[in-house]
Design a protein around this motif. Structure first.
Motif, mmCIF file in Angstrom:
data_model
loop_
_atom_site.group_PDB
_atom_site.id
_atom_site.type_symbol
_atom_site.label_atom_id
_atom_site.label_comp_id
_atom_site.label_asym_id
_atom_site.label_seq_id
_atom_site.Cartn_x
_atom_site.Cartn_y
_atom_site.Cartn_z
ATOM 1 N N UNK A 10 0.830 -1.208 0.000
ATOM 2 C CA UNK A 10 0.000 0.000 0.000
ATOM 3 C C UNK A 10 0.866 1.261 0.000
ATOM 4 N N UNK A 11 1.979 1.222 0.733
ATOM 5 C CA UNK A 11 2.881 2.380 0.781
ATOM 6 C C UNK A 11 3.482 2.663 -0.589
ATOM 7 N N UNK A 12 3.975 1.638 -1.242
ATOM 8 C CA UNK A 12 4.578 1.811 -2.568
ATOM 9 C C UNK A 12 3.520 2.285 -3.572
ATOM 10 N N UNK A 13 2.310 1.743 -3.463
ATOM 11 C CA UNK A 13 1.227 2.166 -4.363
ATOM 12 C C UNK A 13 0.885 3.634 -4.154
ATOM 13 N N UNK A 14 0.854 4.068 -2.918
ATOM 14 C CA UNK A 14 0.527 5.475 -2.657
ATOM 15 C C UNK A 14 1.625 6.402 -3.175
ATOM 16 N N UNK A 15 2.873 5.937 -3.148
ATOM 17 C CA UNK A 15 3.970 6.744 -3.690
ATOM 18 C C UNK A 15 3.911 6.818 -5.219
ATOM 19 N N UNK A 16 3.424 5.762 -5.861
ATOM 20 C CA UNK A 16 3.366 5.714 -7.324
ATOM 21 C C UNK A 16 2.062 6.277 -7.879
ATOM 22 N N UNK A 59 -4.786 -0.127 -10.560
ATOM 23 C CA UNK A 59 -3.946 -1.101 -11.249
ATOM 24 C C UNK A 59 -2.564 -1.250 -10.612
ATOM 25 N N UNK A 60 -2.179 -0.288 -9.790
ATOM 26 C CA UNK A 60 -0.842 -0.320 -9.191
ATOM 27 C C UNK A 60 -0.584 -1.564 -8.350
ATOM 28 N N UNK A 61 -1.513 -1.962 -7.461
ATOM 29 C CA UNK A 61 -1.243 -3.192 -6.701
ATOM 30 C C UNK A 61 -1.043 -4.411 -7.596
ATOM 31 N N UNK A 62 -1.780 -4.489 -8.680
ATOM 32 C CA UNK A 62 -1.614 -5.611 -9.605
ATOM 33 C C UNK A 62 -0.225 -5.585 -10.230
#
Length: 172
Positions: free
Chosen positions: A66-72, A85-88
């Motif tokens: 979730x942290x990496x997704x929020x940064x991206x 789509x980021x978590x996927x």
């Protein structure tokens, strides 16, 4: 037509047995020998697979995904892509079952004909569970030199993400 598919496996096995007979190969001994090697290989890679499963569980439970997704997320929005789509994209190289479940949830939430559903489908089918494949294949041959393999594989996964988006945006 269904009968042909049902008969395919017995026909193939029969052809293998006939080929082995005509070549003078003891097919049963070759089968048993191959099965022994397969079991030995499975036990050899088991510790590495357990380590991978533990690492995947830790990444999911820790909130790192979730942290990496929020940064991206800003980059995804700038590209006009759903941040869903980021978590996927991040999960696919790590976990096949996790990414399949997430793809299914995206298809249920957005629909298979939506842009998000199409990108998720293309992405899920055009990438590999990179770390699982590396674990199995390199573990089976006891190879520990991954200096070029991991970056090249992750670059391939990144290219798949980019081209999945571009393919659906331009052709979908």
């Amino acid at each position: 037509m269904e009968h042909i598919g049902a008969a395919a496996l017995p026909i193939i096995i029969g052809l293998i047995l006939l080929f082995g007979f005509f070549q003078g190969v003891d097919v049963f001994d070759a089968f048993v020998s191959g099965a022994k090697e397969g079991i030995a290989t499975s036990f050899g890679i088991l510790p590495t697979l357990i380590g991978l499963i533990v690492a995947v569980s830790m990444v999911r439970a820790s909130g790192l995904l979730e942290l990496v997704c929020s940064l991206a997320e800003p980059a995804a929005k700038a590209a006009g892509v759903s941040s869903q789509l980021l978590p996927l994209a991040l999960l696919r190289p790590i976990s096949g079952s996790g990414s399949s479940a997430y793809t299914l949830s995206l298809l249920q939430a957005f629909g298979p004909d939506s842009e998000t559903g199409k990108i998720a489908s293309v992405l899920a089918s055009s990438t590999e569970t990179t770390f699982y494949a590396i674990t199995v294949y390199f573990g089976a041959c006891q190879c520990k030199k991954l200096l070029y393999t991991v970056p090249a594989a992750l670059l391939g996964d990144m290219a798949a993400v980019v081209f999945s988006v571009l393919t659906v945006k331009f052709l979908g």
